[in-house]
Design an enzyme around this catalytic site. Structure first.
Site, PDB file in Angstrom:
ATOM      1  N   LYS A  76       0.860  -1.193   0.000  1.00  0.00           N
ATOM      2  CA  LYS A  76       0.000   0.000   0.000  1.00  0.00           C
ATOM      3  C   LYS A  76       0.893   1.239   0.000  1.00  0.00           C
ATOM      4  O   LYS A  76       1.861   1.313   0.768  1.00  0.00           O
ATOM      5  CB  LYS A  76      -0.882  -0.047   1.247  1.00  0.00           C
ATOM      6  CG  LYS A  76      -1.928   1.054   1.334  1.00  0.00           C
ATOM      7  CD  LYS A  76      -2.830   0.844   2.570  1.00  0.00           C
ATOM      8  CE  LYS A  76      -3.963   1.838   2.636  1.00  0.00           C
ATOM      9  NZ  LYS A  76      -4.865   1.614   3.794  1.00  0.00           N
ATOM     10  N   SER A 151      -9.751   1.487   2.769  1.00  0.00           N
ATOM     11  CA  SER A 151      -8.883   2.279   1.927  1.00  0.00           C
ATOM     12  C   SER A 151      -7.819   1.466   1.197  1.00  0.00           C
ATOM     13  O   SER A 151      -7.240   1.951   0.225  1.00  0.00           O
ATOM     14  CB  SER A 151      -8.196   3.365   2.760  1.00  0.00           C
ATOM     15  OG  SER A 151      -7.359   2.765   3.731  1.00  0.00           O
ATOM     16  N   SER A 175     -10.125  -0.737   6.826  1.00  0.00           N
ATOM     17  CA  SER A 175      -9.413  -0.672   5.549  1.00  0.00           C
ATOM     18  C   SER A 175      -8.705  -1.909   5.046  1.00  0.00           C
ATOM     19  O   SER A 175      -8.281  -1.938   3.893  1.00  0.00           O
ATOM     20  CB  SER A 175      -8.429   0.482   5.565  1.00  0.00           C
ATOM     21  OG  SER A 175      -9.137   1.663   5.385  1.00  0.00           O
TER      22      SER A 175
HETATM   23  N1  GLN Z   1     -13.389   4.437   6.344  1.00  0.00           N
HETATM   24  C1  GLN Z   1     -12.675   4.682   7.545  1.00  0.00           C
HETATM   25  C2  GLN Z   1     -12.174   6.102   7.581  1.00  0.00           C
HETATM   26  O1  GLN Z   1     -12.199   6.786   6.592  1.00  0.00           O
HETATM   27  C3  GLN Z   1     -11.581   3.705   7.796  1.00  0.00           C
HETATM   28  C4  GLN Z   1     -10.408   3.846   6.938  1.00  0.00           C
HETATM   29  C5  GLN Z   1      -9.245   3.015   7.378  1.00  0.00           C
HETATM   30  O2  GLN Z   1      -9.395   1.971   8.020  1.00  0.00           O
HETATM   31  N2  GLN Z   1      -8.058   3.479   7.053  1.00  0.00           N
HETATM   32  O3  GLN Z   1     -11.759   6.563   8.618  1.00  0.00           O
END
Ligand code: GLN
Length: 488
Positions: A76, A151, A175
């Site tokens: 990532k 994400s 994510s």
């Molecule tokens: N959708 C969540 C956020 O925007 C989690 C994202 C994540 O786990 N990085 O905070």
């Protein structure tokens, strides 16, 4: 089966027997990347020469005692990689080349892992669909009209479409698990502190966790053995022995007590999907697990608690992108103008929203009402999990409230997007580990293609072993994780 479709375990066996080389595996991945990534868009950058050099070196040494040696991996693009562009999918870091690597990456590199490229994500990991990438959205390999989840959407989509054997993602509120579920692959959100955060750009420091996305639980266990453990550069990693996660996977789950928190099967969770997860639970029962219904009544406070806290932390973490220390630097006549121009041009809408929300909830006069209150509720949610774990060995729920939605469907409605995390973010609040494994498919009402469903297995703090065992036993008894997407 093509070389790039093997599991890590199978590839390692083949390398040991000299049936093929690491260069062969790496070339097979790049062939696939060239064939499909124009459609899927799972990589921000590719490191072909770097990967082939590394593979050659690993082949020369010929030591495959670590199962990750010679195996292609996607990372990532929020993990710093020394000398290789790392953007966090943000225009503010579009050309940033870090002078060091994240600890998890360094550990993989030391064991001979072959990095093929950096995966797309929601900017600074803020989002659940990868549509918030500052560059381009990633597509779901099961239906290119749909999101891969986020994400870590690039990471999950790359594994699902056989462009790499596994990938590293991050999980702050969903994510790893949500994209793993949407793309039909296996992902582990570790206990907070189990894997070092050093060198991974922070979203919300007290929530961020680093972990693997792979094709099988067995592979996840292999990656964990290498990346987990104490790191003196991250003081939140305790000195707790790293078990051999592969050991014990074969142990049957007879007599294991699995809790089903009823709030995770309530209204709002797609009915067809619920049926699929219920079938999976029946399977676990047939393997000897004891299923008990439990209750986590504070679940309804998880979303507001989570978003108040993470956005507060994000607003301070993102202060460092000031146009002076690194990344984009706008032309300006004064310091204030430099800040405003750089941050205005460099950050996308969700990041700006986070900074505004977080600054508000931390500001004098509102701090007690929002941040402090949420911090108190966080403690209560943690305690509620601890108490529930006195009754059960692990819990099982759907990983997500629905399957992958269409690109564009939620991106203009932040609240709808936040609600995608309803079944995953409580686990980050509690700081415990959770695994998502593929457990079936549903055909959405608005589409032709069947979409994967994920089952979430939640464990006690630092007890990744139990949930991996449950996941592995389930995968031994089913073949959902072996299905391949149509890339249509
Ligand atoms: N959708 C969540 C956020 O925007 C989690 C994202 C994540 O786990 N990085 O905070």
């Amino acid at each position: 089966m093509e070389l790039n479709q093997l599991t890590i375990k199978q590839a390692n066996e083949g390398l040991k027997k000299k049936e093929f080389s690491s260069v062969d595996l790496t070339k097979a991945c790049f062939e696939q990347i060239k064939k499909v990534d124009d459609k899927v868009k799972s990589f921000i950058s590719l490191t072909e020469n770097y990967a082939l050099d590394k593979a050659r070196k690993v082949d020369e040494v010929g030591n495959f005692s670590n199962p990750l040696s010679g195996i292609p991996v996607g990372i990532k693009d929020i993990y710093c990689t020394k000398g290789i562009k790392t953007t966090a999918a943000s225009k503010i870091l579009e050309n940033y080349v870090p002078p060091f690597s994240a600890t998890a990456v360094e550990k993989l590199e030391e064991q001979g892992a072959v990095m093929v490229g950096k995966n797309n994500l929601d900017e600074f990991a803020m989002g659940s669909s990868t549509e918030n990438s500052g560059f381009f959205p990633t597509k779901n390999p099961w239906d290119l009209q749909r999101v891969p989840g986020g994400s870590s959407g690039g990471s999950a989509a790359a594994v699902a479409s056989d462009q790499c054997f596994y990938s590293l993602g991050t999980d702050t509120g969903c994510s790893i698990r949500l994209p793993a579920a949407f793309c039909g692959v296996t992902g582990l959100k570790v206990t907070y502190g189990r894997v070092s955060r050093y060198g991974v750009m922070s979203y919300a420091s007290s929530f961020d966790t680093m972990g693997p996305i792979a094709r099988t639980v067995e592979d996840v266990a292999l990656v964990m053995k290498t990346i987990a453990g104490q790191d003196l550069k991250d003081s939140t990693t305790p000195n707790i022995v790293v078990p051999d996660y592969s050991k014990g996977l074969d142990q049957e789950i007879k007599g294991l007590k699995i809790g089903l928190p009823k709030e995770y099967f309530a209204e709002g969770v797609d009915e067809e999907m619920k049926k699929v997860v219920e079938q999976a639970i029946k399977k676990l029962e047939s393997l000897g697990a004891k299923i008990v219904e439990i209750s986590l009544p504070l679940t309804k406070y998880a979303i507001p608690t989570y978003y108040i806290l993470v956005k507060s932390e994000a607003s301070t973490n993102l202060e460092r992108y000031d146009g002076i220390r690194y990344g984009l630097s706008a032309q300006a006549n004064s310091l204030m103008e430099k800040y405003l121009e750089t941050r205005g041009a460099g950050f996308g809408p969700e990041v700006k929203r986070s900074i505004m929300m977080g600054t508000y909830t931390l500001s004098a006069g509102y701090y007690d009402a929002y941040y402090n209150k949420a911090a108190q509720v966080r403690t209560l949610i943690k305690q509620e999990f601890q108490k529930a774990f006195e009754q059960v060995d692990c819990m099982v729920t759907p990983s997500t409230p629905f399957t992958a939605f269409k690109i564009g469907e939620k991106v203009d409605d932040p609240l709808q997007m936040y609600l995608a995390d309803i079944l995953s973010c409580p686990i980050n609040i509690a700081g415990v580990p959770a695994l998502s494994v593929p457990c079936g498919f549903v055909k959405p009402k608005d589409g032709e293609n069947e979409m994967p469903v994920g089952m979430q297995i939640i464990g006690k703090q630092f007890d990744e072993q139990t949930i991996l065992r449950v996941g592995h036993q389930y995968q031994q008894a089913t073949d959902w994780h072996k299905r391949k997407p149509g890339l249509k």
